[in-house]
Design a protein around this motif. Structure first.
Motif, PDB file in Angstrom:
ATOM      1  N   LYS A   1       0.820  -1.215   0.000  1.00 20.30           N
ATOM      2  CA  LYS A   1       0.000   0.000   0.000  1.00 20.30           C
ATOM      3  C   LYS A   1       0.856   1.268   0.000  1.00 20.30           C
ATOM      4  O   LYS A   1       0.546   2.236  -0.696  1.00 20.30           O
ATOM      5  N   PHE A   2       1.946   1.261   0.785  1.00 21.26           N
ATOM      6  CA  PHE A   2       2.770   2.459   0.927  1.00 21.26           C
ATOM      7  C   PHE A   2       4.027   2.438   0.060  1.00 21.26           C
ATOM      8  O   PHE A   2       4.869   3.326   0.171  1.00 21.26           O
ATOM      9  N   HIS A   3       4.169   1.413  -0.767  1.00 24.76           N
ATOM     10  CA  HIS A   3       5.294   1.306  -1.711  1.00 24.76           C
ATOM     11  C   HIS A   3       6.653   1.301  -0.999  1.00 24.76           C
ATOM     12  O   HIS A   3       7.566   2.043  -1.355  1.00 24.76           O
ATOM     13  N   VAL A   4       6.735   0.469   0.037  1.00 20.24           N
ATOM     14  CA  VAL A   4       7.996   0.262   0.752  1.00 20.24           C
ATOM     15  C   VAL A   4       8.209  -1.240   0.881  1.00 20.24           C
ATOM     16  O   VAL A   4       7.333  -2.046   0.552  1.00 20.24           O
ATOM     17  N   SER A   5       9.365  -1.623   1.380  1.00 22.16           N
ATOM     18  CA  SER A   5       9.640  -3.053   1.539  1.00 22.16           C
ATOM     19  C   SER A   5       9.003  -3.581   2.816  1.00 22.16           C
ATOM     20  O   SER A   5       8.828  -2.836   3.790  1.00 22.16           O
ATOM     21  N   PRO A   6       8.680  -4.867   2.846  1.00 17.21           N
ATOM     22  CA  PRO A   6       8.148  -5.457   4.070  1.00 17.21           C
ATOM     23  C   PRO A   6       9.132  -5.342   5.241  1.00 17.21           C
ATOM     24  O   PRO A   6       8.724  -5.164   6.384  1.00 17.21           O
ATOM     25  N   ARG A   7      10.413  -5.402   4.957  1.00 14.67           N
ATOM     26  CA  ARG A   7      11.417  -5.265   6.009  1.00 14.67           C
ATOM     27  C   ARG A   7      11.352  -3.882   6.642  1.00 14.67           C
ATOM     28  O   ARG A   7      11.508  -3.742   7.850  1.00 14.67           O
ATOM     29  N   TRP A   8      11.142  -2.850   5.839  1.00 13.09           N
ATOM     30  CA  TRP A   8      11.040  -1.497   6.376  1.00 13.09           C
ATOM     31  C   TRP A   8       9.824  -1.376   7.301  1.00 13.09           C
ATOM     32  O   TRP A   8       9.889  -0.736   8.344  1.00 13.09           O
ATOM     33  N   VAL A   9       8.735  -2.019   6.934  1.00 13.41           N
ATOM     34  CA  VAL A   9       7.543  -2.005   7.784  1.00 13.41           C
ATOM     35  C   VAL A   9       7.858  -2.677   9.118  1.00 13.41           C
ATOM     36  O   VAL A   9       7.504  -2.169  10.185  1.00 13.41           O
ATOM     37  N   GLN A  10       8.568  -3.793   9.081  1.00  9.52           N
ATOM     38  CA  GLN A  10       8.948  -4.488  10.315  1.00  9.52           C
ATOM     39  C   GLN A  10       9.833  -3.609  11.192  1.00  9.52           C
ATOM     40  O   GLN A  10       9.667  -3.565  12.419  1.00  9.52           O
ATOM     41  N   ILE A  11      10.769  -2.905  10.576  1.00  7.64           N
ATOM     42  CA  ILE A  11      11.668  -2.019  11.320  1.00  7.64           C
ATOM     43  C   ILE A  11      10.868  -0.906  11.988  1.00  7.64           C
ATOM     44  O   ILE A  11      11.079  -0.583  13.162  1.00  7.64           O
ATOM     45  N   LEU A  12       9.944  -0.314  11.247  1.00  6.62           N
ATOM     46  CA  LEU A  12       9.132   0.770  11.804  1.00  6.62           C
ATOM     47  C   LEU A  12       8.268   0.293  12.967  1.00  6.62           C
ATOM     48  O   LEU A  12       8.146   0.978  13.983  1.00  6.62           O
ATOM     49  N   VAL A  13       7.672  -0.872  12.826  1.00  8.47           N
ATOM     50  CA  VAL A  13       6.834  -1.409  13.900  1.00  8.47           C
ATOM     51  C   VAL A  13       7.684  -1.679  15.143  1.00  8.47           C
ATOM     52  O   VAL A  13       7.270  -1.372  16.263  1.00  8.47           O
ATOM     53  N   ALA A  14       8.879  -2.214  14.947  1.00  5.19           N
ATOM     54  CA  ALA A  14       9.773  -2.473  16.081  1.00  5.19           C
ATOM     55  C   ALA A  14      10.179  -1.169  16.757  1.00  5.19           C
ATOM     56  O   ALA A  14      10.218  -1.089  18.001  1.00  5.19           O
ATOM     57  N   ARG A  15      10.470  -0.138  15.961  1.00  7.57           N
ATOM     58  CA  ARG A  15      10.800   1.179  16.531  1.00  7.57           C
ATOM     59  C   ARG A  15       9.634   1.730  17.344  1.00  7.57           C
ATOM     60  O   ARG A  15       9.809   2.266  18.427  1.00  7.57           O
ATOM     61  N   TYR A  16       8.430   1.593  16.804  1.00  9.54           N
ATOM     62  CA  TYR A  16       7.236   2.100  17.479  1.00  9.54           C
ATOM     63  C   TYR A  16       7.031   1.397  18.814  1.00  9.54           C
ATOM     64  O   TYR A  16       6.728   2.031  19.825  1.00  9.54           O
ATOM     65  N   ARG A  17       7.187   0.095  18.812  1.00 12.56           N
ATOM     66  CA  ARG A  17       6.986  -0.666  20.049  1.00 12.56           C
ATOM     67  C   ARG A  17       8.039  -0.330  21.097  1.00 12.56           C
ATOM     68  O   ARG A  17       7.763  -0.382  22.288  1.00 12.56           O
ATOM     69  N   LYS A  18       9.223   0.017  20.646  1.00 13.62           N
ATOM     70  CA  LYS A  18      10.304   0.337  21.583  1.00 13.62           C
ATOM     71  C   LYS A  18      10.233   1.780  22.079  1.00 13.62           C
ATOM     72  O   LYS A  18      10.461   2.047  23.254  1.00 13.62           O
ATOM     73  N   GLY A  19       9.917   2.720  21.198  1.00 16.36           N
ATOM     74  CA  GLY A  19      10.003   4.126  21.576  1.00 16.36           C
ATOM     75  C   GLY A  19       8.804   4.985  21.275  1.00 16.36           C
ATOM     76  O   GLY A  19       8.870   6.208  21.411  1.00 16.36           O
ATOM     77  N   GLY A  20       7.712   4.410  20.811  1.00 16.48           N
ATOM     78  CA  GLY A  20       6.516   5.191  20.527  1.00 16.48           C
ATOM     79  C   GLY A  20       6.615   5.958  19.217  1.00 16.48           C
ATOM     80  O   GLY A  20       7.489   5.709  18.381  1.00 16.48           O
ATOM     81  N   VAL A  21       5.712   6.906  19.047  1.00 17.63           N
ATOM     82  CA  VAL A  21       5.629   7.676  17.805  1.00 17.63           C
ATOM     83  C   VAL A  21       6.911   8.484  17.560  1.00 17.63           C
ATOM     84  O   VAL A  21       7.335   8.655  16.422  1.00 17.63           O
ATOM     85  N   GLU A  22       7.540   8.966  18.631  1.00 16.72           N
ATOM     86  CA  GLU A  22       8.756   9.773  18.481  1.00 16.72           C
ATOM     87  C   GLU A  22       9.878   8.980  17.814  1.00 16.72           C
ATOM     88  O   GLU A  22      10.731   9.547  17.134  1.00 16.72           O
ATOM     89  N   ALA A  23       9.893   7.668  17.999  1.00 18.17           N
ATOM     90  CA  ALA A  23      10.947   6.834  17.422  1.00 18.17           C
ATOM     91  C   ALA A  23      10.802   6.688  15.908  1.00 18.17           C
ATOM     92  O   ALA A  23      11.719   6.220  15.241  1.00 18.17           O
TER      93      ALA A  23
END
Length: 97
Positions: free
Chosen positions: A24-46
């Motif tokens: 949907k957002f024209h990015v790699s699945p790995r990038w989505v995983q990285i973003l989700v991991a960042r969010y879970r670790k540091g919230g929206v600011e991460a």
């Protein structure tokens, strides 16, 4: 709302799969995983993009070497005139007792 935030919210809140969000957002699945991991670790600011450049106080000055060569020993292998003068030389490093 940034693109990264929209990606994460679509996965976390809307229940979209990693692959669906990536398409949907024209990015790699790995990038989505990285973003989700960042969010879970540091919230929206991460999710905010950070600079990849090192801070100026960590960068070496332009055009400098660890130890300035002398006119008598300009070699490509060692920029140091004598190992005893160079703090970065292996032979000048203190030995543990």
């Amino acid at each position: 709302m940034s693109k990264n935030t929209a990606i994460v919210l679509s996965v976390i809140e809307a229940g979209m799969s990693t692959n669906e969000a990536a398409q949907k957002f024209h990015v790699s699945p790995r990038w989505v995983q990285i973003l989700v991991a960042r969010y879970r670790k540091g919230g929206v600011e991460a999710l905010d993009p950070g600079s990849r450049r090192r801070p100026p106080w960590e960068e070496p000055a332009r055009g400098t070497t660890p130890c300035a060569p002398t006119e008598s020993t300009p070699t490509a292998k060692s920029p140091c005139a004598t190992p005893a003068r160079c703090a970065t030389s292996a032979s000048a490093a203190p030995t543990p007792d």
